[in-house]
Scaffold this motif. Sequence first.
Motif, PDB file in Angstrom:
ATOM      1  N   PHE A  69      28.957  53.388 -32.209  1.00 17.53           N
ATOM      2  CA  PHE A  69      30.214  53.013 -32.854  1.00 17.53           C
ATOM      3  C   PHE A  69      30.547  51.548 -32.577  1.00 17.53           C
ATOM      4  CE2 PHE A  69      34.812  52.691 -33.248  1.00 17.53           C
ATOM      5  CZ  PHE A  69      35.009  53.282 -34.488  1.00 17.53           C
ATOM      6  N   GLU A  70      30.377  51.145 -31.333  1.00 18.59           N
ATOM      7  CA  GLU A  70      30.689  49.766 -30.945  1.00 18.59           C
ATOM      8  C   GLU A  70      29.753  48.758 -31.619  1.00 18.59           C
ATOM      9  OE1 GLU A  70      30.284  47.098 -26.943  1.00 18.59           O
ATOM     10  OE2 GLU A  70      31.202  49.071 -26.708  1.00 18.59           O
ATOM     11  N   ILE A  71      28.466  49.038 -31.601  1.00 19.08           N
ATOM     12  CA  ILE A  71      27.484  48.098 -32.145  1.00 19.08           C
ATOM     13  C   ILE A  71      27.584  48.011 -33.662  1.00 19.08           C
ATOM     14  CG2 ILE A  71      25.010  47.690 -32.460  1.00 19.08           C
ATOM     15  CD1 ILE A  71      24.690  48.898 -29.581  1.00 19.08           C
ATOM     16  N   PRO A 102      27.193  46.207 -40.640  1.00 19.28           N
ATOM     17  CA  PRO A 102      26.215  46.313 -41.724  1.00 19.28           C
ATOM     18  C   PRO A 102      26.793  47.213 -42.818  1.00 19.28           C
ATOM     19  CG  PRO A 102      25.606  47.809 -39.985  1.00 19.28           C
ATOM     20  CD  PRO A 102      26.788  47.011 -39.489  1.00 19.28           C
ATOM     21  N   PRO A 103      26.503  46.916 -44.068  1.00 21.66           N
ATOM     22  CA  PRO A 103      27.037  47.769 -45.131  1.00 21.66           C
ATOM     23  C   PRO A 103      26.388  49.154 -45.150  1.00 21.66           C
ATOM     24  CG  PRO A 103      25.644  46.044 -46.050  1.00 21.66           C
ATOM     25  CD  PRO A 103      25.767  45.764 -44.585  1.00 21.66           C
ATOM     26  N   THR A 162      31.344  56.528 -39.322  1.00 23.44           N
ATOM     27  CA  THR A 162      32.791  56.346 -39.182  1.00 23.44           C
ATOM     28  C   THR A 162      33.150  54.945 -38.697  1.00 23.44           C
ATOM     29  OG1 THR A 162      32.788  57.287 -36.949  1.00 23.44           O
ATOM     30  CG2 THR A 162      33.281  58.783 -38.786  1.00 23.44           C
ATOM     31  N   SER A 163      32.159  54.135 -38.401  1.00 15.26           N
ATOM     32  CA  SER A 163      32.426  52.761 -37.966  1.00 15.26           C
ATOM     33  C   SER A 163      32.446  51.787 -39.133  1.00 15.26           C
ATOM     34  CB  SER A 163      31.390  52.324 -36.927  1.00 15.26           C
ATOM     35  OG  SER A 163      30.113  52.324 -37.512  1.00 15.26           O
ATOM     36  N   GLY A 164      32.334  52.311 -40.349  1.00 16.02           N
ATOM     37  CA  GLY A 164      32.475  51.460 -41.525  1.00 16.02           C
ATOM     38  C   GLY A 164      31.230  51.297 -42.365  1.00 16.02           C
ATOM     39  N   ALA A 194      25.752  60.273 -32.847  1.00 12.18           N
ATOM     40  CA  ALA A 194      25.335  58.940 -33.297  1.00 12.18           C
ATOM     41  C   ALA A 194      25.464  58.814 -34.815  1.00 12.18           C
ATOM     42  CB  ALA A 194      23.909  58.652 -32.854  1.00 12.18           C
ATOM     43  N   VAL A 195      25.123  59.880 -35.534  1.00 20.59           N
ATOM     44  CA  VAL A 195      25.259  59.865 -36.999  1.00 20.59           C
ATOM     45  C   VAL A 195      26.721  59.712 -37.374  1.00 20.59           C
ATOM     46  CG1 VAL A 195      24.920  61.193 -39.119  1.00 20.59           C
ATOM     47  CG2 VAL A 195      23.218  61.307 -37.307  1.00 20.59           C
ATOM     48  N   THR A 196      27.559  60.521 -36.765  1.00 20.88           N
ATOM     49  CA  THR A 196      28.990  60.479 -37.050  1.00 20.88           C
ATOM     50  C   THR A 196      29.582  59.120 -36.686  1.00 20.88           C
ATOM     51  OG1 THR A 196      29.103  62.847 -36.605  1.00 20.88           O
ATOM     52  CG2 THR A 196      31.174  61.668 -36.654  1.00 20.88           C
ATOM     53  N   ALA A 197      29.202  58.595 -35.536  1.00 24.33           N
ATOM     54  CA  ALA A 197      29.705  57.289 -35.105  1.00 24.33           C
ATOM     55  C   ALA A 197      29.275  56.190 -36.062  1.00 24.33           C
ATOM     56  CB  ALA A 197      29.217  56.983 -33.688  1.00 24.33           C
ATOM     57  N   ALA A 198      28.037  56.248 -36.522  1.00 22.92           N
ATOM     58  CA  ALA A 198      27.537  55.210 -37.431  1.00 22.92           C
ATOM     59  C   ALA A 198      28.325  55.185 -38.734  1.00 22.92           C
ATOM     60  CB  ALA A 198      26.049  55.427 -37.719  1.00 22.92           C
TER      61      ALA A 198
END
Length: 100
Positions: A37-39, A45-46, A67-69, A61-65
């Motif tokens: 999420f942080e990285i 990245p789009p 939900t981070s935009g 990790a999938v969810t964090a990726a």
Amino acid sequence: FNPANRRALSAFAALGEAEGVETIGVVSAASDAEDVFEIVGALRPPRVIVTGLDRTSRLGAVTAAITSGAHLAHVTYGPRADDPLETLPPDLLAKMLMDW
């Protein structure tokens, strides 16, 4: 680059903002969700590709990726770099999350 290195992270994020450049994040499904999420949030990245769905039953990790935009571009299920990129339809992602 080492994403823990703030200078490298900043330089890579700036590269993604350059005219005509599209950065695509690549994230391991086995990564720590907070780190992802942080990285991904810092790099902005789009799109992201999530690798190694065969190596974990956790989807943090999938969810964090996503939900981070970033949008989820592709996933891989195999352990090798030349394993095919596949799409992960929303209904399958929902099922995976509900079965978790």
